[in-house]
Design a protein around this motif. Structure first.
Motif, PDB file in Angstrom:
ATOM      1  N   ASN A   1       0.827  -1.208   0.000  1.00  0.00           N
ATOM      2  CA  ASN A   1       0.000   0.000   0.000  1.00  0.00           C
ATOM      3  C   ASN A   1       0.863   1.260   0.000  1.00  0.00           C
TER       4      ASN A   1
ATOM      5  N   THR B   1       2.108   1.612  -3.549  1.00  0.00           N
ATOM      6  CA  THR B   1       0.994   2.038  -4.396  1.00  0.00           C
ATOM      7  C   THR B   1       0.719   3.524  -4.223  1.00  0.00           C
TER       8      THR B   1
ATOM      9  N   HIS C   1      -5.859   4.407  -4.888  1.00  0.00           N
ATOM     10  CA  HIS C   1      -6.998   3.539  -4.604  1.00  0.00           C
ATOM     11  C   HIS C   1      -6.569   2.463  -3.620  1.00  0.00           C
TER      12      HIS C   1
ATOM     13  N   GLU D   1      -8.207  -0.084  -2.645  1.00  0.00           N
ATOM     14  CA  GLU D   1      -8.583  -1.419  -3.115  1.00  0.00           C
ATOM     15  C   GLU D   1      -7.499  -2.021  -4.006  1.00  0.00           C
ATOM     16  N   THR D   2      -6.879  -1.197  -4.829  1.00  0.00           N
ATOM     17  CA  THR D   2      -5.814  -1.683  -5.705  1.00  0.00           C
ATOM     18  C   THR D   2      -4.629  -2.169  -4.884  1.00  0.00           C
TER      19      THR D   2
ATOM     20  N   THR E   1      -4.656  -3.188  -1.776  1.00  0.00           N
ATOM     21  CA  THR E   1      -5.045  -4.367  -1.011  1.00  0.00           C
ATOM     22  C   THR E   1      -5.067  -5.608  -1.896  1.00  0.00           C
ATOM     23  N   THR E   2      -5.583  -5.469  -3.102  1.00  0.00           N
ATOM     24  CA  THR E   2      -5.603  -6.592  -4.034  1.00  0.00           C
ATOM     25  C   THR E   2      -4.186  -7.033  -4.376  1.00  0.00           C
ATOM     26  N   LEU E   3      -3.317  -6.081  -4.648  1.00  0.00           N
ATOM     27  CA  LEU E   3      -1.918  -6.418  -4.937  1.00  0.00           C
ATOM     28  C   LEU E   3      -1.238  -7.064  -3.726  1.00  0.00           C
TER      29      LEU E   3
ATOM     30  N   VAL F   1      -2.669  -8.961  -1.414  1.00  0.00           N
ATOM     31  CA  VAL F   1      -3.138 -10.350  -1.293  1.00  0.00           C
ATOM     32  C   VAL F   1      -2.436 -11.231  -2.318  1.00  0.00           C
ATOM     33  N   VAL F   2      -2.328 -10.754  -3.552  1.00  0.00           N
ATOM     34  CA  VAL F   2      -1.645 -11.520  -4.597  1.00  0.00           C
ATOM     35  C   VAL F   2      -0.171 -11.713  -4.238  1.00  0.00           C
TER      36      VAL F   2
END
Length: 59
Positions: A15, A18, A30, A32-33, A35-37, A39-40
């Protein structure tokens, strides 16, 4: 516990990256972006850690 700390640090660092990169290129940050990265990235880190052997290889 290992999975939690891996996700915790990955979440914070991804984060942060990002946020900095989005500021540098002039786009909106963002959550959400990031957080998604995170997790991946956590899944990839844990998968790579499982693939690396623990014992030294004898020839």
């Amino acid at each position: 516990m290992r999975i939690f700390w891996t996700f915790f640090w990955t979440f914070l660092l991804v984060n942060m990256v990002t946020y900095v990169v989005s500021s540098m290129i002039g786009v909106a940050y963002h959550f959400e972006t990031g957080t998604t990265l995170a997790v991946v990235a956590t899944v990839l880190i844990l998968l790579i850690a499982q693939l690396i052997p623990n014992e030294p290889v004898h020839h």
